[in-house]
Design an enzyme around this catalytic site. Sequence first.
Site, mmCIF file in Angstrom:
data_model
loop_
_atom_site.group_PDB
_atom_site.id
_atom_site.type_symbol
_atom_site.label_atom_id
_atom_site.label_comp_id
_atom_site.label_asym_id
_atom_site.label_seq_id
_atom_site.Cartn_x
_atom_site.Cartn_y
_atom_site.Cartn_z
ATOM 1 N N GLN A 54 0.420 5.282 -10.403
ATOM 2 C CA GLN A 54 -0.572 6.358 -10.340
ATOM 3 C C GLN A 54 0.137 7.687 -10.057
ATOM 4 O OE1 GLN A 54 -3.176 6.069 -6.914
ATOM 5 N NE2 GLN A 54 -1.995 4.341 -6.178
ATOM 6 N N SER A 102 -1.149 12.631 -6.368
ATOM 7 C CA SER A 102 -0.741 13.642 -5.384
ATOM 8 C C SER A 102 0.345 14.555 -5.932
ATOM 9 C CB SER A 102 -0.216 12.957 -4.124
ATOM 10 O OG SER A 102 -1.229 12.218 -3.499
ATOM 11 N N SER A 123 3.010 5.500 -6.289
ATOM 12 C CA SER A 123 3.306 4.096 -5.946
ATOM 13 C C SER A 123 3.770 3.339 -7.176
ATOM 14 C CB SER A 123 2.053 3.415 -5.388
ATOM 15 O OG SER A 123 1.625 4.066 -4.228
ATOM 16 N N GLU A 132 -11.425 2.027 -6.313
ATOM 17 C CA GLU A 132 -10.294 1.768 -5.426
ATOM 18 C C GLU A 132 -10.771 1.503 -4.014
ATOM 19 O OE1 GLU A 132 -7.362 4.804 -5.562
ATOM 20 O OE2 GLU A 132 -6.108 3.859 -4.063
ATOM 21 N N ASN A 163 -7.905 8.108 5.797
ATOM 22 C CA ASN A 163 -9.068 7.665 6.568
ATOM 23 C C ASN A 163 -9.815 8.835 7.194
ATOM 24 O OD1 ASN A 163 -8.268 5.181 5.734
ATOM 25 N ND2 ASN A 163 -8.147 4.267 7.777
ATOM 26 N N GLU A 164 -9.132 9.964 7.370
ATOM 27 C CA GLU A 164 -9.853 11.149 7.857
ATOM 28 C C GLU A 164 -10.830 11.644 6.783
ATOM 29 O OE1 GLU A 164 -6.556 10.705 8.257
ATOM 30 O OE2 GLU A 164 -6.690 10.357 10.408
#
Lengths: 361, 384
Positions: free
Chosen positions: B130, B133, B165, B249, B365-366
């Site tokens: 992928q 970012s 990744s 995802e 997670n934020e």
Amino acid sequence: MRFLLAPEQRAFADSLDAMLTAADTPSVVRAWGRGAPMSGRALWSRIAEAGVFALAVPEAYEGMGPRPVELAVAFVELGRHAVPGPLVETVAAATLLTELAARDDTGPAKRLLPALASGASTATLALPPTPVPYALDADVADVRLAVSPAPEVPADPADAPAPAHATGATGAPQSATAAELRLAPPPGPPRPSLDPARRLSPLASGGELLATGPHVTAAAARALTTARLVTAAQALGVGLALLDRTVAYVKQRTQFGVPIGSFQAVKHQLADAELALEFARPLVLGAAVTMTGRDVAAAKVTACEAAYATARTALQLHGAIGYTAEYDLSLWLTRARALRTAWGSPDTCRAAVLSATAARP
Amino acid sequence: MDLPPMDLDFTPDEEAFRAGARAWLSTHVPSAPLPSLETEEGFAAHRAWEAELAADRWSVVNWPAAYGGRDSGIVRWLIFEEEYYAAGAPGRVGQNGVSLLAPTLFEHGTEEQRARVLPPMATGEVVWAQAWSEPEAGSDLASLRSRAVRTDGGWLLSGQKTWSSRAAFADRAFGLFRSDPDVPKPHQGLTYVMFDLRAPGVTVRPIPRLDGKPAFAELFLDEVFVPDQDVIGEPGQGWRVAMATAGNERGLTLRSPGRFLAAADRLFALWRAQGSPAGARDRVADALIGARAHQLFTYAAASRHLDGASLGPESSLNKVFWSEYDIALTETALDLLGDEGESMDTEWAERYVFALAGPIYAGTNEIQRDIIAERLLGLPKGRR
């Protein structure tokens, strides 16, 4: 596999929610805690009319159960509205009597179950000295049941197949002392609970002997499992109510010119509460489907810890107003704390999960 | 009140499917663990394993048969995953493509794209990385600056992607590029593109993760040509297309309950082998309980999905849960190992390193907690 409440089950929950919303339960809770149970008894009758207690009683005894899934659905709503009284204990008592009858001891069931199903009687139940030393609301309950000695907690017969009517098999470990089920005499003054609406009484020994033998131990273990399930469901409802109230509060409470609910430090605490409750919910419903001791213990510890964590967050985000007895939030805050240890502490429930896992084939 | 029961049982057909999967796995799963898939040797071994799975149609059971699957539906997919991880089978090197790109192609791709891209993905012949970012675009992904410039018959990609990744050894990548810089909002003017990691103009610089293995990479792109046929959806509509991927995802398919059920059972076995130490008792119990909670949460989501509901922001709940669960579980395992806990030679060490990334990737997670608070609880937006 279809792990989804049916529309009828959701409608049942919604109708209970609407009925309890209209009942102004906070004033009922406060009266109950003052020792004035009239309004609580009136509410009890309406809950019975909605069919809640009948869900724990077989048709042969004028009920329509046992239906653990619908019981769990109902107890989420009872918890959401902080309904006072020996709700769990009445359902546990009904389960105990039902399980005795399933083991060919029908006398106590015939005598007591129809009135529990209809709401004419309330019941409480203790399994002294552990795991349930005190009977909740024994000073107002019509039927006070005590089983002694109580079933051993880790060896959980609820994981064994249901007993066959014909054989009267117990599925329970044999105890050196035959267990006795007694109708306990009126209790002394109750001990205060951290939750002002809960009144805890040690039951005096003696009283009329209703049943004795290993089948009492097996039936009591089933009652304990049912009590844990509905306590978990009740705690889930308590947690959901605490979350709803706190979300509403942080939207309208402003500081620094904006709602405090727009601050990330506030949002993330509430997100964690939502997370804990939404992962407790499937455990509670799944345990109601399987009724294994392992699933029920997992649901109990998870729902109660989620509710308690939500209570801590609710108190923190309300600030000082949440710390007052006058503000209704306190009714749910103290309930969450009490339910956490009722019918099996987190430690006891984790031990049950581990021992059931070790016993898996 | 005569209510249809909720039911956690599987049909005889589903149980037969489970038995078939279990039987195949019992004779095919490698007896010794494969080398780490974040190494060149291990990547090749995992790619070969994908081919072995695909040869008997076990690599993508929930895909249509035309692309190498079994049309299994989601319930059988969940069953397969439970059996797969219970059997101790290898990690899935094709996960990024299968879980992220394939659902996007099913929803937004053309038939030509599906026919061309999916079969070699199913066999592991083409492994996908992928490319989301960028150095200046992480949680604020829509601020990305890598460009797609129109040219004859396609687009020229330029810019830099990072934290990609699997890109150290993968074949192709997918991601978002800014095709129209003159739009008022950053979410507009983005295009979803597939490209070849070995194409002229691509430089892949592997990045060693904590344990030194090149688990991800930086990608430098200098006028890399991409034909029109490798654009998914309409040019400029990439954000919408990509969010379908993000939903998948975080939702059902990236982490199946089977992984955690098997891991919790192995943790329980480790705890018992170490003499059931009391200090870890609660955490072991919580691992068992959490695996069951994740299984039942997923069953509920699958049931809603089968009822026609689409996965919404509740997939953010799932992502936070499993990523934090995975760390807690592997930390407990390392603690139970005592003096062996820091050794890289145990089955738990690499799993732990992998778990550490969970709360960071696929939307931190934020960000997920913001989504939970704003979209599930209805709290007002504020400064991040």
